[in-house]
Design an enzyme around this catalytic site. Structure first.
Site, PDB file in Angstrom:
ATOM      1  N   GLY A   1     -87.377  -3.546 -38.874  1.00  0.00           N
ATOM      2  CA  GLY A   1     -87.178  -2.836 -37.547  1.00  0.00           C
ATOM      3  C   GLY A   1     -86.023  -1.975 -37.752  1.00  0.00           C
ATOM      4  N   ASP A   2     -85.165  -2.109 -38.725  1.00  0.00           N
ATOM      5  CA  ASP A   2     -84.236  -1.135 -38.907  1.00  0.00           C
ATOM      6  C   ASP A   2     -83.722  -1.152 -40.166  1.00  0.00           C
ATOM      7  OD1 ASP A   2     -82.067   0.669 -38.189  1.00  0.00           O
ATOM      8  OD2 ASP A   2     -80.736  -1.038 -37.611  1.00  0.00           O
ATOM      9  N   LEU A   3     -84.735  -0.827 -41.136  1.00  0.00           N
ATOM     10  CA  LEU A   3     -84.563  -0.962 -42.535  1.00  0.00           C
ATOM     11  C   LEU A   3     -84.146   0.370 -43.110  1.00  0.00           C
ATOM     12  CD1 LEU A   3     -85.467  -2.521 -44.982  1.00  0.00           C
ATOM     13  CD2 LEU A   3     -87.404  -1.154 -45.451  1.00  0.00           C
TER      14      LEU A   3
END
Length: 306
Positions: free
Chosen positions: A192-194
């Site tokens: 989700g926030d790579l």
């Protein structure tokens, strides 16, 4: 008692207001309570990210870190993601206290993937890690498809308000992505926030992920968060268009994903970023040269990927 890092305290109060000041005042006592409960002792300088502090600790089983985050809806499912992965591609979860937004986690090293300086390596490592993290999502995690209606509404509102920001066709392509890909995403656990700063050197594996959002959706979605984070490095490329498409190609290959699907999610993220920058959604850079740089890059990126 620990000393809360000054920059973290100031940024948290600036972002969250009076409620953050009260939370920060009680944070050292919370850390002491957790250290005692989980039989740990501090073992290094207190670090911090954007939303929480990291206390290196030592326990009978070895080194670990205590993470305590500011209570926020975006942090709720982080331990659920770690629990589902069980150490596969991410740091291990040893203990959790959901009421206090606290976790005892496997300790990784401080260098992040961003420190490598090699764009191809960054993208390849992130893609391979993303592939490993793509696991069946447990029940109860937020589904990205549930955000599709709000994404579309926001895109249309921004396009009307900032009518000269992006070509109509560029915005229309982002809306089409939401309709065609966003509303029918799989129940796959994704980070989700790579991005490179959320991937740390480790001993058990070469690289491990941290700070997941804990959501279910299309693994190609993470290609967009990665590309957006590469803004400054890509701006130095002699041919921006070629460099951008190389990121898309490299990530898709490493993550074993459909290249066109990755491109469309990257384009969607770029359009959202362009509008978010205009709405003042990036507080640290608001009104400054970095905001203008980010806005211009997002505009150009969105058009390159259309």
């Amino acid at each position: 008692m620990i000393v809360v890092p000054g920059p973290f305290a100031r940024a948290t109060v600036e972002r969250e207001g009076a409620v953050a000041a009260a939370w920060l005042a009680g944070l050292p006592a919370v850390v002491d309570e957790l250290l005692e409960r989980w039989a740990c002792v501090p073992d290094g300088e207190v670090l911090h990210g954007g939303v929480g502090i990291i206390v290196p600790v030592r326990r009978a089983a070895g080194p670990a870190v205590l993470k305590v985050s500011f209570p926020h809806p975006g942090n709720v499912h982080e331990p659920d993601a770690f629990a589902a992965w069980g150490g596969r591609g991410a740091v291990r979860l040893y203990e959790r206290d959901d009421e206090r937004f606290a976790m005892l986690l496997e300790r990784a090293r401080t260098p992040t993937l961003a420190a490598t300086g090699d764009n191809d390596e960054v993208v390849t490592v992130a893609g391979r890690l993303g592939r490993r993290l793509a696991a069946p999502a447990p029940p109860g995690l937020p589904r990205l498809r549930e955000r599709a209606e709000e994404w579309e509404r926001r895109l249309r509102t921004d396009a009307a308000h900032f009518s000269q920001a992006l070509p109509t066709a560029t915005v229309a392509a982002a809306v089409a992505t939401v309709r065609e890909l966003g509303r029918a995403q799989p129940d796959t656990l994704v980070h989700g926030d790579l991005h490179a700063r959320n991937i740390l050197r480790a001993d058990r594996e070469p690289w491990l992920a941290v700070d997941p959002k804990g959501c279910a959706g299309d693994p190609a979605y993470d290609g967009g968060t990665l590309l957006r984070s590469r803004a400054l490095s890509l701006l130095e490329a002699p041919d921006l268009g070629k460099a951008v498409h190389r990121v898309v190609d490299t990530f898709a290959e490493a993550a074993e994903l459909d290249r066109e699907r990755v491109r469309r999610w990257c384009h969607f993220h770029a359009v959202r970023t362009a509008f978010q920058a205009r709405r003042g959604g990036f507080r640290v850079a608001r009104g400054g040269p970095r905001l203008a740089l980010l806005t211009g890059f997002a505009d150009h990126l969105a058009q390159l990927l259309t």
